[in-house]
Design a protein around this motif. Structure first.
Motif, PDB file in Angstrom:
ATOM      1  N   SER A   1       0.810  -1.230   0.000  1.00 50.61           N
ATOM      2  CA  SER A   1       0.000   0.000   0.000  1.00 50.61           C
ATOM      3  C   SER A   1       0.838   1.273   0.000  1.00 50.61           C
ATOM      4  O   SER A   1       0.306   2.367  -0.133  1.00 50.61           O
TER       5      SER A   1
ATOM      6  N   VAL B   1       2.396   2.792   2.393  1.00 56.44           N
ATOM      7  CA  VAL B   1       2.229   3.684   3.537  1.00 56.44           C
ATOM      8  C   VAL B   1       3.591   4.165   3.998  1.00 56.44           C
ATOM      9  O   VAL B   1       4.538   3.381   4.103  1.00 56.44           O
TER      10      VAL B   1
ATOM     11  N   GLY C   1      -3.623   7.495  -5.071  1.00 54.92           N
ATOM     12  CA  GLY C   1      -3.379   6.632  -3.927  1.00 54.92           C
ATOM     13  C   GLY C   1      -3.354   5.161  -4.293  1.00 54.92           C
ATOM     14  O   GLY C   1      -3.349   4.781  -5.469  1.00 54.92           O
ATOM     15  N   THR C   2      -3.351   4.299  -3.263  1.00 55.35           N
ATOM     16  CA  THR C   2      -3.201   2.861  -3.452  1.00 55.35           C
ATOM     17  C   THR C   2      -4.238   2.099  -2.642  1.00 55.35           C
ATOM     18  O   THR C   2      -4.484   2.415  -1.470  1.00 55.35           O
TER      19      THR C   2
ATOM     20  N   ASP D   1      -4.660   8.254   1.314  1.00 53.90           N
ATOM     21  CA  ASP D   1      -3.468   7.898   0.534  1.00 53.90           C
ATOM     22  C   ASP D   1      -3.404   6.391   0.308  1.00 53.90           C
ATOM     23  O   ASP D   1      -2.961   5.925  -0.748  1.00 53.90           O
ATOM     24  N   ALA D   2      -3.839   5.633   1.308  1.00 52.28           N
ATOM     25  CA  ALA D   2      -3.791   4.172   1.218  1.00 52.28           C
ATOM     26  C   ALA D   2      -5.025   3.574   1.873  1.00 52.28           C
ATOM     27  O   ALA D   2      -5.425   4.004   2.951  1.00 52.28           O
TER      28      ALA D   2
ATOM     29  N   ALA E   1      -7.823   8.116  -2.433  1.00 50.07           N
ATOM     30  CA  ALA E   1      -7.595   9.415  -3.060  1.00 50.07           C
ATOM     31  C   ALA E   1      -6.971   9.217  -4.436  1.00 50.07           C
ATOM     32  O   ALA E   1      -6.273   8.221  -4.679  1.00 50.07           O
TER      33      ALA E   1
ATOM     34  N   GLU F   1     -10.055  14.556   5.259  1.00 52.86           N
ATOM     35  CA  GLU F   1      -9.612  14.691   3.867  1.00 52.86           C
ATOM     36  C   GLU F   1     -10.783  14.389   2.940  1.00 52.86           C
ATOM     37  O   GLU F   1     -11.220  13.237   2.842  1.00 52.86           O
TER      38      GLU F   1
ATOM     39  N   SER G   1       1.299   9.432   5.932  1.00 54.40           N
ATOM     40  CA  SER G   1       0.195   8.935   5.106  1.00 54.40           C
ATOM     41  C   SER G   1      -1.128   8.938   5.874  1.00 54.40           C
ATOM     42  O   SER G   1      -1.160   8.777   7.095  1.00 54.40           O
ATOM     43  N   THR G   2      -2.213   9.104   5.128  1.00 52.34           N
ATOM     44  CA  THR G   2      -3.545   8.853   5.674  1.00 52.34           C
ATOM     45  C   THR G   2      -3.970   7.467   5.213  1.00 52.34           C
ATOM     46  O   THR G   2      -3.774   7.087   4.057  1.00 52.34           O
TER      47      THR G   2
END
Length: 377
Positions: free
Chosen positions: A177, A179, A280-281, A257-258, A277, A252, A183-184
């Protein structure tokens, strides 16, 4: 050491579980016998029980999250995989898979799971009515018949040490992922692997972690293990409203982000895509067996948003490293790991536990967080 061992054998798809007795084997070079203290039961075991993993044939001895004490050591077994001396009576955690470490897949591609000489993993070797016997953890003893089996000595309580394998899977998801510090992260699903994904994300430096799932007892534990916010899917049942609640919890509007998906249903996978996002992943761990298909638009769901979708199958490549990293995290402590195993079940209760894990996730009038077979109970 007793002359015989007992094992809970699944006789067929969703069938009876019989307690059978076996003579304890004498281990050969590189092998050992372990007295099982605890063996975690996970969603994969419930899927196998229902016939959803074609590679496992019945009758089957399940159980791959194994912790116990060494009872008999074969020739040459003097140290664990980290090189620390061991002796009879030491507690160890056993990694279920073993590859050759020499072939093209192992050394060049870094894919030991594709090793052509890979031995049947403990808890997956089948059928159980032919030797070697006692190659799964739902038994009083494990016969580590794969010479060179990866194991690590530990002084952790068995209820904590048994988390090494699920945490190693979560670490694979974390790495896929991408991270990193700041990261969020959304962790979708708060079963044992989802809870371990929260731990892994926090250890990796995530700035904000939101756990999504049910029921309250597991969400409360997710918060205690490092989630900043939780979203209860029983309270927010509409997927669109739930996505809004997750974004509010992240702070957000663009998403995470992940996203680490551990829920294990096709519908959850579709929902997870919407929580990522742009750029992102999504690391998908949960759909470990075939549960069906989903509608997917390569343009609007993937390319236009420039997202990455990573499939995460078990502990994956470099699995022995992740297993060791998991032990390191558990030994560091500081978190309520001892609260994860909610139920200890005797061998005679294995079928009831498998049914509950594949059903309403309740056993003995309590919500399941993590099941473990206790052969001594």
């Amino acid at each position: 050491m007793n002359e015989t061992a007992r094992a809970a054998i699944v006789t067929g798809v969703a069938g009876d579980v019989e307690i059978r007795s076996y003579d304890l084997p004498r281990p050969g070079p590189g092998e050992f016998v372990l007295e099982v203290e605890l063996c975690g039961m996970c969603g994969t075991d419930a899927h196998i029980y229902r016939g959803r993993l074609d590679s496992v044939r019945f009758p089957a001895l399940l159980g791959h999250e194994i912790v116990g004490r060494l009872t008999v050591l074969g020739e040459g077994v003097r140290a664990d995989h980290a090189g620390r001396p061991i002796e009879v009576g030491d507690r160890v955690g056993v990694f279920p898979a073993l590859s050759c470490g020499r072939c093209y897949q192992c050394t060049v591609r870094g894919r030991p799971g594709s090793c052509p000489e890979r031995r049947p993993s403990y808890g997956f070797a089948s059928p159980a009515d032919r030797p070697p016997y006692l190659t799964g953890g739902f038994a009083t003893h494990l016969y580590a018949s794969n010479a060179g089996t990866v194991f690590y000595r530990t002084d952790l309580d068995p209820a904590v040490a048994v988390l090494q394998e699920p945490l190693s899977v979560a670490l694979h998801g974390l790495e896929r992922s991408r991270v990193r510090i700041g990261s969020t992260v959304v962790v979708q699903g708060v079963g044992a692997i989802g809870l371990m994904a929260v731990v892994a994300a926090r250890a990796a430096g995530a700035a904000r972690i939101v756990a999504v799932g049910r029921p309250p007892v597991r969400l409360e534990l997710a918060a205690a293990l490092g989630a900043d916010e939780v979203v209860d899917i029983d309270r927010v049942t509409d997927p669109a409203r739930r996505a809004h609640a997750v974004r509010d919890a992240l702070g957000e509007s663009r998403g995470a982000d992940a996203v680490i998906g551990t829920a294990g249903s096709p519908a959850a996978f579709t929902e997870a895509i919407g929580l990522v996002a742009d750029g992102g992943t999504l690391a998908e761990l949960g759909n470990f067996t075939d549960r069906g298909t989903v509608p997917f638009n390569p343009f609007s769901d993937l390319l236009k948003r420039d997202i990455t979708i990573a499939g995460v199958y078990g502990a994956g490549p470099d699995m022995q490293r992740r297993y060791h990293s998991a032990l390191t995290l558990l030994q560091r402590g500081g978190l309520p790991f001892d609260q994860v195993v909610s139920h200890r079940v005797p061998l005679s209760g294995a079928r009831r536990a498998l049914e509950a894990l594949g059903g309403d996730y309740r056993l003995d009038d309590r919500e399941i967080v993590k099941l473990a077979i206790d052969p001594r109970a």
